[in-house]
Design a protein around this motif. Structure first.
Motif, PDB file in Angstrom:
ATOM      1  N   MET A   1     -10.620  -3.241  -2.871  1.00  0.00           N
ATOM      2  CA  MET A   1     -11.045  -2.350  -1.803  1.00  0.00           C
ATOM      3  C   MET A   1     -12.559  -2.424  -1.683  1.00  0.00           C
ATOM      4  SD  MET A   1      -8.590   0.990  -2.290  1.00  0.00           S
ATOM      5  CE  MET A   1      -9.174   1.300  -3.934  1.00  0.00           C
ATOM      6  N   LEU A   2     -13.018  -2.334  -0.459  1.00  0.00           N
ATOM      7  CA  LEU A   2     -14.454  -2.281  -0.184  1.00  0.00           C
ATOM      8  C   LEU A   2     -14.761  -0.855   0.253  1.00  0.00           C
ATOM      9  CD1 LEU A   2     -17.213  -3.628   0.208  1.00  0.00           C
ATOM     10  CD2 LEU A   2     -16.471  -4.281   2.513  1.00  0.00           C
ATOM     11  N   VAL A   3     -15.274  -0.069  -0.670  1.00  0.00           N
ATOM     12  CA  VAL A   3     -15.546   1.348  -0.423  1.00  0.00           C
ATOM     13  C   VAL A   3     -16.966   1.632  -0.899  1.00  0.00           C
ATOM     14  CG1 VAL A   3     -14.913   3.701  -1.054  1.00  0.00           C
ATOM     15  CG2 VAL A   3     -13.122   1.995  -0.682  1.00  0.00           C
ATOM     16  N   LYS A   4     -17.817   2.139   0.022  1.00  0.00           N
ATOM     17  CA  LYS A   4     -19.179   2.439  -0.406  1.00  0.00           C
ATOM     18  C   LYS A   4     -19.914   3.321   0.590  1.00  0.00           C
ATOM     19  CE  LYS A   4     -21.223  -1.872   1.344  1.00  0.00           C
ATOM     20  NZ  LYS A   4     -22.011  -3.056   0.970  1.00  0.00           N
ATOM     21  N   LEU A   5     -20.994   3.891   0.081  1.00  0.00           N
ATOM     22  CA  LEU A   5     -21.991   4.568   0.901  1.00  0.00           C
ATOM     23  C   LEU A   5     -23.195   3.644   0.922  1.00  0.00           C
ATOM     24  CD1 LEU A   5     -21.707   8.177  -0.541  1.00  0.00           C
ATOM     25  CD2 LEU A   5     -20.674   7.294   1.555  1.00  0.00           C
ATOM     26  N   GLU A  57     -13.307  10.476  -3.073  1.00  0.00           N
ATOM     27  CA  GLU A  57     -12.422  10.771  -1.934  1.00  0.00           C
ATOM     28  C   GLU A  57     -12.139   9.517  -1.110  1.00  0.00           C
ATOM     29  OE1 GLU A  57     -10.587  13.367  -0.545  1.00  0.00           O
ATOM     30  OE2 GLU A  57     -10.889  14.172  -2.537  1.00  0.00           O
ATOM     31  N   LEU A  58     -13.160   8.714  -0.864  1.00  0.00           N
ATOM     32  CA  LEU A  58     -12.965   7.484  -0.093  1.00  0.00           C
ATOM     33  C   LEU A  58     -11.969   6.558  -0.784  1.00  0.00           C
ATOM     34  CD1 LEU A  58     -16.631   6.772   1.047  1.00  0.00           C
ATOM     35  CD2 LEU A  58     -14.743   7.595   2.481  1.00  0.00           C
ATOM     36  N   ASN A  59     -12.085   6.435  -2.099  1.00  0.00           N
ATOM     37  CA  ASN A  59     -11.142   5.603  -2.848  1.00  0.00           C
ATOM     38  C   ASN A  59      -9.725   6.166  -2.813  1.00  0.00           C
ATOM     39  OD1 ASN A  59     -12.332   3.148  -4.225  1.00  0.00           O
ATOM     40  ND2 ASN A  59     -13.889   4.688  -4.660  1.00  0.00           N
ATOM     41  N   GLU A  63      -6.440   4.284  -1.304  1.00  0.00           N
ATOM     42  CA  GLU A  63      -5.205   4.127  -2.090  1.00  0.00           C
ATOM     43  C   GLU A  63      -4.004   4.703  -1.353  1.00  0.00           C
ATOM     44  OE1 GLU A  63      -4.350   2.473  -4.748  1.00  0.00           O
ATOM     45  OE2 GLU A  63      -6.374   1.740  -5.111  1.00  0.00           O
ATOM     46  N   ARG A  64      -4.180   5.852  -0.726  1.00  0.00           N
ATOM     47  CA  ARG A  64      -3.079   6.461   0.028  1.00  0.00           C
ATOM     48  C   ARG A  64      -2.640   5.555   1.167  1.00  0.00           C
ATOM     49  NH1 ARG A  64      -5.093  12.056   1.813  1.00  0.00           N
ATOM     50  NH2 ARG A  64      -3.152  12.015   2.996  1.00  0.00           N
ATOM     51  N   ALA A  65      -3.589   4.932   1.847  1.00  0.00           N
ATOM     52  CA  ALA A  65      -3.248   4.008   2.938  1.00  0.00           C
ATOM     53  C   ALA A  65      -2.451   2.823   2.401  1.00  0.00           C
ATOM     54  CB  ALA A  65      -4.512   3.536   3.643  1.00  0.00           C
ATOM     55  N   LYS A  66      -2.863   2.293   1.258  1.00  0.00           N
ATOM     56  CA  LYS A  66      -2.156   1.144   0.678  1.00  0.00           C
ATOM     57  C   LYS A  66      -0.742   1.515   0.249  1.00  0.00           C
ATOM     58  CE  LYS A  66      -4.219  -2.119  -1.414  1.00  0.00           C
ATOM     59  NZ  LYS A  66      -4.921  -3.031  -2.307  1.00  0.00           N
ATOM     60  N   ASP A 111      -9.401   9.346  10.180  1.00  0.00           N
ATOM     61  CA  ASP A 111      -8.990  10.747  10.315  1.00  0.00           C
ATOM     62  C   ASP A 111      -9.084  11.486   8.984  1.00  0.00           C
ATOM     63  OD1 ASP A 111      -8.539  10.360  13.017  1.00  0.00           O
ATOM     64  OD2 ASP A 111      -6.352  10.330  12.851  1.00  0.00           O
ATOM     65  N   GLU A 112      -8.636  10.871   7.900  1.00  0.00           N
ATOM     66  CA  GLU A 112      -8.698  11.515   6.591  1.00  0.00           C
ATOM     67  C   GLU A 112     -10.137  11.630   6.090  1.00  0.00           C
ATOM     68  OE1 GLU A 112      -6.117  13.069   4.815  1.00  0.00           O
ATOM     69  OE2 GLU A 112      -5.332  12.815   6.845  1.00  0.00           O
ATOM     70  N   LEU A 113     -10.938  10.612   6.354  1.00  0.00           N
ATOM     71  CA  LEU A 113     -12.352  10.678   5.989  1.00  0.00           C
ATOM     72  C   LEU A 113     -12.997  11.902   6.629  1.00  0.00           C
ATOM     73  CD1 LEU A 113     -14.836   7.723   6.081  1.00  0.00           C
ATOM     74  CD2 LEU A 113     -15.431   9.896   7.080  1.00  0.00           C
ATOM     75  N   LYS A 114     -12.729  12.102   7.899  1.00  0.00           N
ATOM     76  CA  LYS A 114     -13.324  13.228   8.630  1.00  0.00           C
ATOM     77  C   LYS A 114     -12.867  14.571   8.063  1.00  0.00           C
ATOM     78  CE  LYS A 114     -14.210  11.776  13.307  1.00  0.00           C
ATOM     79  NZ  LYS A 114     -15.363  12.539  13.376  1.00  0.00           N
TER      80      LYS A 114
END
Length: 136
Positions: A1-5, A57-59, A63-66, A111-114
């Motif tokens: 996964m590519l997850v970052k700020l 939270e982003l991770n 994971e939930r999407a996967k 949507d979940e991020l928001k």
């Protein structure tokens, strides 16, 4: 996964990460700064995040999407810092075999991020500024 700020979103980096010979669909959503809000001209936005919790939270969202869709790769990147109208502030993306899963999963990510990620923004107008929750 590519997850970052980060302070800058590289769209090519996201596409190169999501691309796969097995994927028939690569879907992204790119959020940018508008030049107006609530009837006022927006000069810039400033984003702040509680980084440890935001990344956690982003991770979790990724994971939930996967788990929910048959997707290969997931990317979620959000900026922190100051951005001008037209600049990118958030990107979500997925790759999958088919477009339906990629469209649904990509929408789920933003949507979940928001809803859940602790990121705040300050809107700067010509005559004032105000802190608002970036994701109501």
């Amino acid at each position: 996964m590519l997850v970052k700020l980060t302070d800058c979103i590289d769209i090519n980096e996201v596409y190169e990460y999501l691309y796969s010979d097995e994927a028939g669909a690569v879907n992204t959503f790119l959020g940018t700064v508008r030049n107006h809000s609530k009837g006022k001209t927006v000069i810039k936005l400033e984003f702040e995040a509680y980084e440890p919790m935001a990344l956690k939270e982003l991770n979790l969202i990724a994971e939930r999407a996967k788990q929910q869709w048959p997707i290969y790769k997931v990317a979620i990147i959000h900026v922190v810092g100051s951005k001008q109208p037209g600049e990118a502030v958030v990107i979500t993306g997925v790759s999958s075999a088919h477009r339906e899963a990629s469209f649904e999963a990509c929408r789920f990510l933003i949507d979940e991020l928001k809803k859940t990620v602790p990121i705040w923004k300050k809107e700067y107008y010509e005559d004032s500024s105000v802190w608002v929750n970036a994701h109501p």
